[in-house]
Design a protein around this motif. Structure first.
Motif, PDB file in Angstrom:
ATOM      1  N   ASP A  76     -13.028   1.065   3.107  1.00 43.06           N
ATOM      2  CA  ASP A  76     -13.574  -0.320   3.315  1.00 43.06           C
ATOM      3  C   ASP A  76     -15.675   0.880   2.466  1.00 43.06           C
ATOM      4  OD1 ASP A  76     -15.107   0.623   5.514  1.00 43.06           O
ATOM      5  OD2 ASP A  76     -14.777  -1.536   6.438  1.00 43.06           O
ATOM      6  N   ARG A  77     -15.439   1.897   1.563  1.00 37.77           N
ATOM      7  CA  ARG A  77     -17.033   2.138   1.683  1.00 37.77           C
ATOM      8  C   ARG A  77     -17.909   1.484   0.810  1.00 37.77           C
ATOM      9  NH1 ARG A  77     -14.862   8.656   0.221  1.00 37.77           N
ATOM     10  NH2 ARG A  77     -13.487   8.963   2.560  1.00 37.77           N
ATOM     11  N   THR A  78     -17.202   0.700   0.059  1.00 37.71           N
ATOM     12  CA  THR A  78     -17.661  -0.031  -1.326  1.00 37.71           C
ATOM     13  C   THR A  78     -18.316  -1.055  -0.459  1.00 37.71           C
ATOM     14  OG1 THR A  78     -15.654  -1.265  -2.031  1.00 37.71           O
ATOM     15  CG2 THR A  78     -16.781   1.401  -2.688  1.00 37.71           C
ATOM     16  N   GLU A  80     -15.968  -2.923   0.662  1.00 34.07           N
ATOM     17  CA  GLU A  80     -14.323  -4.512   0.265  1.00 34.07           C
ATOM     18  C   GLU A  80     -13.208  -2.941   0.559  1.00 34.07           C
ATOM     19  OE1 GLU A  80     -15.550  -8.258  -0.975  1.00 34.07           O
ATOM     20  OE2 GLU A  80     -14.014  -6.982  -0.813  1.00 34.07           O
ATOM     21  N   TYR A  84      -8.266   4.823  -2.306  1.00 34.76           N
ATOM     22  CA  TYR A  84      -8.700   5.901  -2.697  1.00 34.76           C
ATOM     23  C   TYR A  84      -7.521   6.593  -2.588  1.00 34.76           C
ATOM     24  CZ  TYR A  84     -13.148   4.630  -2.317  1.00 34.76           C
ATOM     25  OH  TYR A  84     -14.787   3.710  -2.517  1.00 34.76           O
ATOM     26  N   GLN A  95     -11.888   7.332  -6.222  1.00 31.16           N
ATOM     27  CA  GLN A  95     -11.799   5.954  -6.203  1.00 31.16           C
ATOM     28  C   GLN A  95     -10.411   5.361  -6.722  1.00 31.16           C
ATOM     29  OE1 GLN A  95     -14.962   2.526  -6.093  1.00 31.16           O
ATOM     30  NE2 GLN A  95     -13.437   1.269  -6.625  1.00 31.16           N
ATOM     31  N   PRO A  98     -11.275  -0.813  -8.841  1.00 29.79           N
ATOM     32  CA  PRO A  98     -11.976  -1.144  -7.955  1.00 29.79           C
ATOM     33  C   PRO A  98     -11.601  -2.468  -7.348  1.00 29.79           C
ATOM     34  CG  PRO A  98     -11.716  -1.741 -10.249  1.00 29.79           C
ATOM     35  CD  PRO A  98     -10.999  -0.407 -10.300  1.00 29.79           C
ATOM     36  N   LYS A 100      -9.891  -5.618  -4.570  1.00 33.09           N
ATOM     37  CA  LYS A 100     -10.191  -5.129  -3.700  1.00 33.09           C
ATOM     38  C   LYS A 100      -8.061  -5.407  -3.226  1.00 33.09           C
ATOM     39  CE  LYS A 100     -10.863  -8.693  -0.037  1.00 33.09           C
ATOM     40  NZ  LYS A 100     -11.495  -9.982   0.203  1.00 33.09           N
TER      41      LYS A 100
END
Length: 173
Positions: A76-78, A80, A84, A95, A98, A100
Motif C-alpha cells: 500500500d505504498r501509494t 492503494e 510490486y 511497481q 497502477p 488497485k
C-alpha cells in the motif's frame, strides 16, 4: 510433523522458493513502527533471515516466480494496494501495475513464469511478467480472489462468491 522455525513470530503468507530451500513471508516485527509489515526470506531450517523490504508501508502476500528469480507482493505504498515485483534478493523493487488490487488476494504466477493473475476483489486480471499487456481475465460480478494456476497451466482455481458463499471453482484458461 509440525515444527516451528524460530524466530518467525507474527509471520504470515508463507511462499516456498521453487527449489524448496527458502521461504518468503510477510511479518510485522516488534521494531516496525505504525503497523508496518515487511517481506522477509529465510532458509527452511530457520537460518539466514533477511529483510527484503524496508518500507513504511504494509508489504504483504509474497509469491515466488517459478524460476526463483523474483518475488511479487502487494503493497500500500501509494495509499492503494498495488502489486510490486522485486528480485529474490530484495533489489530492484518496482511497481508492476497502477491497478488497485484486493488486500486479501494472492498473486498467481503461471507455471511458465510469463504471466501473473491477481484480483481487484471482484475481477481477475492477467499481465505479462513485466506488467505489460494487462487485461481483464475473468469477471462474474461477485467477489473473486486467490487465483491458482494448475501445474500444466490449462486451468485456474479461484475462490468466488457465486452462490453467496466463498467457494472454489475451476475455470479453463
Amino acid at each position: 510433523r509440525l515444527s516451528s522455525i524460530d524466530p518467525i513470530k507474527g509471520g504470515g503468507s508463507p511462499s516456498w522458493s521453487p527449489d524448496g530451500r527458502r521461504i518468503t513471508f510477510a511479518s510485522q516485527r516488534m521494531g516496525n513502527p505504525g503497523g508496518r509489515v515487511d517481506i522477509y526470506v529465510i532458509n527452511r531450517d530457520g537460518s539466514e533471515e533477511q529483510n527484503l523490504t524496508n518500507h513504511t508501508a504494509r508489504d504483504i502476500n509474497p509469491s515466488w516466480s517459478p524460476d526463483g528469480e523474483e518475488i511479487a507482493f502487494i503493497s500500500d505504498r501509494t495509499g492503494e494496494h498495488i502489486i510490486y515485483v522485486m528480485n529474490a534478493d530484495g533489489l530492484n523493487q518496482r511497481q508492476l501495475s497502477p491497478r488497485k488490487v484486493s488486500e486479501d488476494s494472492s498473486i498467481a504466477w503461471s507455471p511458465d513464469g510469463y504471466h501473473m493473475l491477481y484480483s481487484d476483489g471482484r475481477d481477475l486480471y492477467i499481465t505479462d511478467r513485466d506488467g505489460k499487456n494487462e487485461r481483464l481475465f475473468y469477471s462474474n460480478g461477485t467477489r473473486t480472489v486467490d487465483p491458482a494456476w494448475s501445474p500444466l497451466g490449462n486451468e485456474i482455481a479461484i475462490a468466488s462468491e457465486l452462490e453467496r458463499n466463498l467457494d472454489i471453482y475451476v475455470i479453463d484458461t
